[in-house]
Design an enzyme around this catalytic site. Structure first.
Site, mmCIF file in Angstrom:
data_model
loop_
_atom_site.group_PDB
_atom_site.id
_atom_site.type_symbol
_atom_site.label_atom_id
_atom_site.label_comp_id
_atom_site.label_asym_id
_atom_site.label_seq_id
_atom_site.Cartn_x
_atom_site.Cartn_y
_atom_site.Cartn_z
ATOM 1 C CB CYS A 84 69.725 46.842 58.796
ATOM 2 S SG CYS A 84 70.811 47.540 60.051
ATOM 3 C CB CYS B 53 68.521 49.089 61.615
ATOM 4 S SG CYS B 53 70.005 49.280 60.643
ATOM 5 C CG ASP B 54 64.873 47.349 61.047
ATOM 6 O OD1 ASP B 54 64.818 48.517 61.475
ATOM 7 O OD2 ASP B 54 64.985 47.080 59.838
#
Ligand code: NDP
Length: 305
Positions: free
Chosen positions: A132, A135-136
């Site tokens: 992701c 997300c990261d």
């Protein structure tokens, strides 16, 4: 006994909730492990009708949630762990220990990011390997990263990461992208992104964190290494059907088989990515959620007649 339980809270589940709530069926939505679904892991959404300016994926799905809530949808922050699908009495077991009984069920559990399956990749998940980018990605500011895949997700991830990192290498196993033209063109025009064409990943390098990737050219067999600290996997998604697969018909890829959202058990419907190997769009997910809700209304009306 509930009239309708909906599993999943992405666009499919929430649109099904909106329609069944407006039909006074007082739906219960089991939100699942990722409330809001995959839209919450995208950045800007620019192809959902009604939003001429790009909108934030999480914001879009939260609007859908409030809209369904306004008409009486109830939400349960839990995850389904088992189902017993006897026609007329469908039982849903939740991870917290509660059970729900319902006359109809709409499965909208979506799909999850796929990984390559390499031992080195699995070992480094959370230590530089991610499924992701949104997300990261922020962890890799100013660094060099790689994205594997040639579809729209990989292009979107590469473009998102290019705003944060020093350089992105897209690794694709063929000589042509699968992504839509507009997304592919943006990637190819981006000075911070290069594409390693016709390459597969043999190994993710590093002991306690990602240090690089070993690539193999599928045409020439040449092996090379690139130095990266982040490795983002964007090679598609698998439908979240494991807990239904022994009770409902699934295809060879695991997608629930449906006819106009009807599954192989009366009163059980499926909507969104969990039953869609082809389109996988937020708008088609919402559309099939609407279809499933209308099917539920008809089913309950017929059962009462
Ligand atoms: P796709 O299935 O479209 O693409 C997957 C990509 O990963 C392909 O390029 C495929 O290669 C590659 N791949 C698959 N398995 C492997 C493997 N084992 N090793 C190496 N490469 C592999 O999935 P996406 O998640 O990209 O997109 C899913 C759907 O969501 C699509 O319909 C897409 O249009 C949509 N989407 C739309 C967006 C938007 O409109 N903004 C954003 C994100 C997704 P190959 O090409 O050789 O098969």
């Amino acid at each position: 006994m509930e009239d309708v339980v909906i599993l999943g809270s992405g666009p499919a589940g929430l649109c099904a909730a909106l329609y069944t709530a407006r039909a006074n069926l007082s739906p219960v939505v089991v939100e699942g492990l990722q409330p809001g679904g995959q839209l919450t892991t995208t950045t800007e959404v620019e192809n959902y009708p009604g939003f001429p300016e790009p909108c934030d994926g999480t914001d879009l799905v939260m609007r859908m949630r409030s809209q369904a809530e306004r008409f009486g949808t109830r939400y349960i922050a839990d995850e389904v762990v088992a189902t017993d699908l006897q026609p007329g009495k469908l039982t849903i077991s939740l991870s917290g220990g509660d059970q729900l009984e319902t006359r109809t069920l709409i499965i909208a559990t979506g799909a999850s990011a796929r990984y390559l399956g390499l031992p080195s990749e699995q070992r480094l998940i959370g230590k530089g390997v991610s499924g992701c980018a949104t997300c990261d990605g922020a962890f890799y500011r100013g660094q060099k990263v790689a994205v594997v895949g040639g579809g729209d997700t990989a292009m979107e991830d590469a473009l998102f990461l290019s705003r944060l990192v020093e350089h992105v290498t897209v690794i694709h196993r063929r000589d042509a992208l699968r992504a839509s033209q507009i997304m592919g063109d943006r990637v190819l025009a981006n000075e911070k992104i290069t594409v390693a064409w016709e390459c597969v990943v043999d190994e993710v390098l590093g002991e306690d964190g990602v240090e690089g990737v070993r690539l193999r050219n599928v045409k020439t067999g040449d092996v090379s290494e690139i130095a990266v600290t982040g490795f983002f996997v964007a090679i598609g998604h698998d439908p979240n059907t494991t807990i239904f697969a022994d009770q409902l018909d699934v295809d060879e890829q695991g997608f629930l088989v449906t006819t106009n959202t009807r599954t192989s058990i009366p009163g059980v419907y499926a909507a969104g990515d969990v039953q869609d190997p082809l389109y996988k769009q937020a708008v088609t997910a919402a559309g099939t959620g609407c279809m499933a809700a209308l099917e539920v209304e008809r089913f309950l009306a017929t059962a009462e007649a």
